[in-house]
Scaffold this active site. Structure first.
Site, PDB file in Angstrom:
ATOM      1  N   ASP A 117      15.262  17.266  16.632  1.00 40.76           N
ATOM      2  CA  ASP A 117      14.845  18.057  17.811  1.00 40.76           C
ATOM      3  C   ASP A 117      15.896  17.936  18.915  1.00 40.76           C
ATOM      4  O   ASP A 117      15.686  17.307  19.945  1.00 40.76           O
ATOM      5  CB  ASP A 117      13.472  17.575  18.291  1.00 40.76           C
ATOM      6  CG  ASP A 117      12.841  18.519  19.301  1.00 40.76           C
ATOM      7  OD1 ASP A 117      13.405  19.613  19.538  1.00 40.76           O
ATOM      8  OD2 ASP A 117      11.784  18.153  19.856  1.00 40.76           O
ATOM      9  N   GLY A 213      12.860  17.644  26.236  1.00 40.55           N
ATOM     10  CA  GLY A 213      14.289  17.922  26.356  1.00 40.55           C
ATOM     11  C   GLY A 213      14.991  16.962  27.298  1.00 40.55           C
ATOM     12  O   GLY A 213      16.210  16.865  27.288  1.00 40.55           O
TER      13      GLY A 213
END
Ligand code: 4AZ
Length: 258
Positions: A117, A213
């Site tokens: 990811d 993130g």
């Protein structure tokens, strides 16, 4: 008389009832048990915005490259809707707002659950480094179990909340290695917690929606990228991060070619 007293007490109770904000510290699922901070303490932190709204965090890798999570970009938003705000404690004002020239999602993201990811963003024009905008080096080795790391972001302060704080928040958490995180000590099954992941667990302290993130930092290097979890701050459910050390080679090679 008694009736009046009861009615009055109910009225007073309602007036004196704590607002949801005041209740948050008592709740298990509160992100992150964190504190408001300023960008000078986290100058690598950026806000990734889609159509003017904060959508994810990210970290400054170089003047033109931002590291974030693949799942922040996996529905391929148009480049023209994306912006990166750097150098501000507030996601919605201050610092600099940059346009994006390109982004690249890890080729293996989506093929193996939430593994890999990670994504890189190339800004249309270079950032100017200062006391409020600075790069953070990528970890070479994964941090040991029990190391204290710091996670920051503009994500929600409560699991399931719809409101983002406007000021940057941070929290200190304990790193949990992949093996321990996937074990039956915690609530996840070993299928979902897999290679390229690392976790953190400190009761009531966690990253949450909108922190995705963003950075988990230990010893001055980026060790994790906020990725996923069941709830936020839930007992027995660690926060799960992309393990930067295991994705560093991909990031370095991609930064050179994106
Ligand atoms: C999310 O939904 C999310 N507690 C991010 C991080 C965590 C949970 C959910 C970790 O973006």
């Amino acid at each position: 008389m008694l009736k009046i007293v009861i009615v009055l007490s109910i009225f007073v109770c309602v007036l004196a009832a704590p607002t949801p904000e005041e209740l948050q510290p008592l709740l298990d699922g509160r992100i992150v048990g964190g504190f408001a901070t300023t960008i000078s303490s986290f100058p690598w932190q950026i806000s990734l915005q889609i159509s003017g709204s904060h959508s994810c965090g990210g970290s400054v890798y170089s003047e033109t490259i931002i590291v974030t999570a693949a799942h922040c970009l996996s529905d391929y938003p148009s480049l023209t809707t994306l912006r990166v705000r750097a150098g501000s404690s507030y996601w919605n004002s201050g610092g600099t707002l940059s346009e994006i020239a390109a982004f690249k999602i890890h080729e293996l993201y989506g093929t193996n659950g939430m593994a890999n990811d990670i994504a890189l963003i190339r800004l249309a024009s270079p950032l100017k480094f200062s006391s409020t905008i600075k790069p953070i080096p990528l970890a070479v080795t994964a941090p040991a179990d029990g190391v204290i790391a710091v996670v920051s972001g503009w994500g929600t302060k409560l699991s399931g909340s719809q409101t983002l704080p406007t000021q940057l928040q941070y929290v200190n958490v304990e790193v949990v290695g992949l093996e321990k995180c996937a074990s039956n000590i915690y609530g996840y099954d070993s299928e979902s917690v897999r290679e390229t992941m690392i976790c953190s667990y400190t009761e009531g302290k966690d990253s949450c929606q909108g922190d995705s993130g963003g950075p988990m930092v230990a010893d001055g290097v980026l060790v994790g990228i906020v990725s996923w979890g069941i709830g936020c701050g839930f007992t027995n459910y660690p926060g799960v991060y992309a393990d930067v050390a295991s994705l560093r080679t991909w990031a370095e090679n991609t930064a050179a070619t994106i």
